[in-house]
Design a protein around this motif. Structure first.
Motif, PDB file in Angstrom:
ATOM      1  N   GLN A 122      -4.674   5.990   4.974  1.00  0.00           N
ATOM      2  CA  GLN A 122      -3.872   7.060   3.503  1.00  0.00           C
ATOM      3  C   GLN A 122      -4.504   7.159   2.519  1.00  0.00           C
ATOM      4  O   GLN A 122      -4.799   8.447   1.940  1.00  0.00           O
ATOM      5  CB  GLN A 122      -2.475   6.794   3.521  1.00  0.00           C
ATOM      6  N   LEU A 123      -4.385   5.581   1.979  1.00  0.00           N
ATOM      7  CA  LEU A 123      -4.846   5.590   0.235  1.00  0.00           C
ATOM      8  C   LEU A 123      -6.768   6.419   0.288  1.00  0.00           C
ATOM      9  O   LEU A 123      -7.005   6.140  -0.624  1.00  0.00           O
ATOM     10  CB  LEU A 123      -4.529   4.323  -0.204  1.00  0.00           C
ATOM     11  N   LEU A 142       0.632  -1.200   0.167  1.00  0.00           N
ATOM     12  CA  LEU A 142      -0.105  -0.081  -0.367  1.00  0.00           C
ATOM     13  C   LEU A 142       0.812   1.230   0.526  1.00  0.00           C
ATOM     14  O   LEU A 142       0.502   2.034  -0.135  1.00  0.00           O
ATOM     15  CB  LEU A 142      -1.211   0.207   1.408  1.00  0.00           C
ATOM     16  N   CYS A 143       1.723   1.086   0.872  1.00  0.00           N
ATOM     17  CA  CYS A 143       3.061   1.926   0.932  1.00  0.00           C
ATOM     18  C   CYS A 143       3.538   2.527  -0.886  1.00  0.00           C
ATOM     19  O   CYS A 143       3.152   3.650  -0.858  1.00  0.00           O
ATOM     20  CB  CYS A 143       4.077   2.296   1.929  1.00  0.00           C
ATOM     21  N   GLU A 198      -3.715   0.443  -9.814  1.00  0.00           N
ATOM     22  CA  GLU A 198      -5.663   0.251  -8.936  1.00  0.00           C
ATOM     23  C   GLU A 198      -4.860  -0.457  -8.167  1.00  0.00           C
ATOM     24  O   GLU A 198      -3.611  -1.815  -8.255  1.00  0.00           O
ATOM     25  CB  GLU A 198      -6.093  -0.691 -10.415  1.00  0.00           C
ATOM     26  N   VAL A 199      -5.495  -1.145  -6.752  1.00  0.00           N
ATOM     27  CA  VAL A 199      -4.968  -1.486  -5.545  1.00  0.00           C
ATOM     28  C   VAL A 199      -6.150  -2.285  -5.064  1.00  0.00           C
ATOM     29  O   VAL A 199      -7.239  -1.677  -5.324  1.00  0.00           O
ATOM     30  CB  VAL A 199      -4.733  -0.533  -4.818  1.00  0.00           C
ATOM     31  N   ILE A 251      -5.561   6.764  -7.199  1.00  0.00           N
ATOM     32  CA  ILE A 251      -5.397   5.461  -6.744  1.00  0.00           C
ATOM     33  C   ILE A 251      -7.328   4.921  -6.920  1.00  0.00           C
ATOM     34  O   ILE A 251      -8.355   5.316  -6.017  1.00  0.00           O
ATOM     35  CB  ILE A 251      -4.806   5.303  -6.183  1.00  0.00           C
ATOM     36  N   ARG A 252      -7.698   3.946  -7.269  1.00  0.00           N
ATOM     37  CA  ARG A 252      -8.904   3.337  -7.470  1.00  0.00           C
ATOM     38  C   ARG A 252      -8.325   1.982  -6.046  1.00  0.00           C
ATOM     39  O   ARG A 252      -7.459   1.194  -6.766  1.00  0.00           O
ATOM     40  CB  ARG A 252      -9.238   2.652  -8.806  1.00  0.00           C
ATOM     41  N   MET A 253      -9.094   1.905  -5.235  1.00  0.00           N
ATOM     42  CA  MET A 253      -9.122   0.782  -4.031  1.00  0.00           C
ATOM     43  C   MET A 253     -10.145   0.092  -3.981  1.00  0.00           C
ATOM     44  O   MET A 253     -11.649   0.680  -3.690  1.00  0.00           O
ATOM     45  CB  MET A 253      -8.572   1.204  -3.031  1.00  0.00           C
ATOM     46  N   THR A 254      -9.863  -1.161  -4.195  1.00  0.00           N
ATOM     47  CA  THR A 254     -11.084  -2.162  -3.854  1.00  0.00           C
ATOM     48  C   THR A 254     -10.935  -3.485  -2.755  1.00  0.00           C
ATOM     49  O   THR A 254      -9.637  -3.379  -2.662  1.00  0.00           O
ATOM     50  CB  THR A 254     -11.064  -3.109  -5.374  1.00  0.00           C
TER      51      THR A 254
END
Length: 504
Positions: A98-99, A64-65, A78-79, A105-108
């Protein structure tokens, strides 16, 4: 040397750094992720789509960092964060927060089911699912994710270690539930499993990133595994005194050769002479005398009474090193000669090739090995001496037991050749290339070690330096020409350059 820490000692070293630097766990992750991204950006441009798969532990926190830094540097990121059962580590949860506040950033967040994304050859996958400390094969959904990623056609870059791979023994692992990385960017030191052939398809190419873990901690937390470095080797090699003479650098005896296998004897003799020995006597079958005198004029020749093989050797001469094995065959008379040398030797022997095979057929002779002798088996020769092994990890265990139980040095040849010492230490070698997988390469190594031991190096130094110089000579040739064209005599021709490079 670079220490190779395994199991709980890896986490112990992290804790030591956090407590004694001092530095927070989050800041240490920040440091590690920064180094990781630096290397990633040297491999891939901003034109590549990046998809990050982050697990619930600190390997996921690293991922993630890294995703946040890559986004800041202009990458399309993309995460997929696996937050199953709300089990995120505190550090992973911190970077999740943080994200959530990070634009672009697209985070799922995967809680129970995952809709798998479309991946292509242009996608780069960042593997941050699981790090060190895993002690059982991945199962269920995580195993399916790994299988999907391996079949996606995308290049995969693993953080620290490919997810699903154990740090040491992977015999009981599920090969279908281990990430097959294109690159592995690992922190501070290689993992032991990286050095074994059965794991090459999982690790891909790997590089160690220095993230500043405590030097004091590395000295305090003990390990028995090391990878040598250029600095270590330059500290081993010795200067030759200006007023030295040939007697200053020892006299070695080489027992080698049989009809049709005099090439092995000549290669070992030439390598021995090129490694600093003052005098060399070669005991060879009578048929080989004109061959040796012509091919290696610097060696003194003692011809056996038998024309086709070596059968006996008696001399009052005291040798600083005695090497036996290359090309000698396993005739009955030669077997008796090996037995005699085991009993009559006043110092350590260097045993290679057929000498090892003869001992393997007479296992009780292992107890007769002179203390501090050096055995140089390849994997099959080691198994003849010990037992069948399914993996390189098991071969290493057997080589270590052989070394400690009989108080000898075992040089287990191969990629990352391992010198196993009587006290339990193992030093892996980091020079050499696939071009050295050619007939006679082992004879050259045996000759080098014999020359070093005979000229005054202690057994441990002779093994470690001999391995390094042997591999470096191969690297010098391959760098100048190619791996494919390399033959064993090329190694000897490049020993001078290798010694000079180490000395300089």
């Amino acid at each position: 040397m670079i220490g190779i820490f395994t199991g709980a000692r890896i986490k112990e070293l992290d804790r030591y750094t956090i407590e004694h630097e001092p530095i927070s766990s989050v800041d240490l992750i920040e440091r590690a992720a920064g180094m990781w991204v630096y290397e990633f950006e040297r491999l891939y441009t901003q034109q590549r789509r990046v998809v990050v798969f982050a697990g619930p532990g600190n390997n996921g926190a690293d991922a993630l960092c890294a995703a946040r830094i890559l986004n800041d540097d202009g990458y399309s990121v993309e995460v997929f964060l696996f937050n199953v059962n709300g089990s995120l580590s505190p550090e992973c949860n911190e970077y999740r927060k943080q994200l959530l506040n990070c634009s672009g950033i697209r985070m799922t967040e995967v809680v129970d089911q995952l809709t798998l994304p479309e991946l292509s050859a242009q996608t780069v996958v960042v593997d941050g699912l699981f790090g060190v400390g895993l002690n059982r094969p991945l199962q269920g959904g995580f195993a399916k994710v790994v299988e999907f990623l391996n079949q996606s056609g995308s290049e995969i870059v693993s953080i620290d270690i490919p997810s699903g791979l154990f740090e040491e023994d992977n015999f009981g692992n599920n090969p279908n539930a281990i990430i097959r990385a294109t690159h592995t960017l690992t922190f501070e030191y290689p993992k032991l499993s990286f050095l074994f052939s059965e794991n090459a398809d999982y690790v891909g190419t790997w590089k160690v990133l220095n993230i500043g873990l405590s030097v004091e901690g590395k000295q305090t937390i003990k390990t028995e595994y090391f990878l040598n470095t250029d600095f270590d080797i330059s500290g081993i090699i010795r200067r030759r005194p200006r007023f030295a003479h040939k007697g200053s650098f020892g006299h070695a005896l080489l027992i080698a050769g049989s009809r049709g296998k005099m090439g092995a004897a000549c290669l070992a003799a030439r390598a021995c002479l090129r490694s600093g020995i003052g005098l060399l006597t070669a005991h060879i079958p009578a048929c080989g005398e004109p061959i040796m005198q012509t091919a290696v004029p610097e060696a003194m020749v003692h011809a056996d009474d038998r024309a086709d093989l070596v059968s006996d050797y008696s001399s009052p001469q005291v040798y600083q090193a005695v090497g036996i094995g290359p090309g000698i065959g396993k005739a009955e008379a030669t077997v008796r000669l090996v037995e005699k040398m085991l009993s009559a030797s006043n110092g350590p022997l260097i045993l290679d090739a057929d000498a090892l095979n003869i001992i393997a057929e007479n296992r009780g002779w292992l107890d007769r090995l002179p203390i501090n002798s050096i055995l140089t088996p390849h994997s099959r020769e080691l198994e003849r001496l010990t037992t069948h092994c399914a993996t390189d990890y098991e071969r290493l265990r057997q080589a270590r037991f052989l070394a400690s139980h009989h108080h000898v040095y075992v040089v287990l040849k191969g990629t990352y050749s391992a010198t196993c010492m009587p006290g339990g230490m193992v030093v892996f070698n980091n020079t050499g290339n696939p071009g050295m997988a050619t007939g006679g390469s082992g004879d050259v190594l045996m000759g080098i070690i014999t020359g070093l031991l005979g000229s005054g190096y202690p057994p441990a130094s002779a093994c470690v330096l001999g391995n390094y110089i042997h591999g470096l000579a191969g690297d010098i040739y391959a760098g100048r020409y190619s791996e494919e064209s390399l033959v064993a005599s090329d190694l000897i021709d490049n020993l001078g350059t290798a010694f000079r490079q180490v000395r300089d």
